[in-house]
Design a protein around this motif. Structure first.
Motif, PDB file in Angstrom:
ATOM      1  N   ASP A 173       0.858  -1.163   0.000  1.00  0.00           N
ATOM      2  CA  ASP A 173       0.000   0.000   0.000  1.00  0.00           C
ATOM      3  C   ASP A 173       0.904   1.224   0.000  1.00  0.00           C
ATOM      4  OD1 ASP A 173      -2.449   1.407   0.132  1.00  0.00           O
ATOM      5  OD2 ASP A 173      -2.237   1.632   2.302  1.00  0.00           O
ATOM      6  N   ALA A 191      -0.838  -2.771   9.426  1.00  0.00           N
ATOM      7  CA  ALA A 191      -1.751  -3.069   8.322  1.00  0.00           C
ATOM      8  C   ALA A 191      -3.097  -3.593   8.803  1.00  0.00           C
ATOM      9  CB  ALA A 191      -1.119  -4.093   7.396  1.00  0.00           C
ATOM     10  N   LYS A 194      -7.424  -2.664   8.124  1.00  0.00           N
ATOM     11  CA  LYS A 194      -7.587  -1.900   6.884  1.00  0.00           C
ATOM     12  C   LYS A 194      -8.326  -2.688   5.801  1.00  0.00           C
ATOM     13  CE  LYS A 194      -3.525   0.974   7.570  1.00  0.00           C
ATOM     14  NZ  LYS A 194      -2.375   1.596   6.932  1.00  0.00           N
TER      15      LYS A 194
END
Length: 162
Positions: free
Chosen positions: A63, A93, A96
């Motif tokens: 990302d 992370a 998400k």
């Protein structure tokens, strides 16, 4: 974004494993077992063996050009069955929606390969079991695996069937 990993990215996978395992397993495994398993499962020689196997693939989840996790899957592990060997994310992370997206990706790739079942093992004390259930997986058995050095893995065996 999910991208196929290359053998040159073994150090990235090793670093992600180390970071994610320390948060995932710090209350589940002893420090000694954690270090033993990381070495056993993520040494360069073991990972090279996986990369040289035609049905065993690694994917990196990124990302904004930062790697946040990885997947290790083996198509045709058994008849019409893909094995999800590894799916881990670093702590930053989590929450998400990346795990859900990763499992959707795995399901799609499994179907493209002609498999209709995904199996995985999850430590009985790992809260990820509940996540897998929410994504359509179910427990079909339990097993204790002797992994050497006086250590065992006490796991649920889970599956998702198309």
């Amino acid at each position: 974004m999910i991208v196929k990993a290359t053998i040159d990215q073994i150090p990235v996978i090793q670093e992600l494993a180390k970071k994610s395992w320390k948060t995932t397993y710090h209350n589940i495994l002893s420090k000694e077992q954690l270090e033993y398993m990381l070495q056993m499962m993520y040494s360069e020689s073991v990972l090279k063996t996986h990369f040289n196997h035609p049905n065993y693939l690694y994917y990196l989840i990124e990302d904004h050009d930062v790697f946040l996790g990885f997947i290790g899957i083996e198509f045709h592990y058994e008849d019409k069955t893909t094995k999800l060997h590894r799916i881990y994310f670093i702590q930053e992370a989590q929450g998400k929606g990346l795990g859900k997206k990763a499992l959707e990706f795995i399901k799609l790739e499994t179907q493209k390969q002609g498999d209709n079942r995904i199996v995985l093992t999850v430590n009985k004390n790992n809260k990820a079991k509940n996540f897998y259930i929410k994504q359509g997986f179910c427990v079909y058995d339990e097993a204790v695996f002797d992994i050497g050095n006086g250590f065992v893995m006490d796991d649920y065996l889970m599956e998702w069937v198309l």
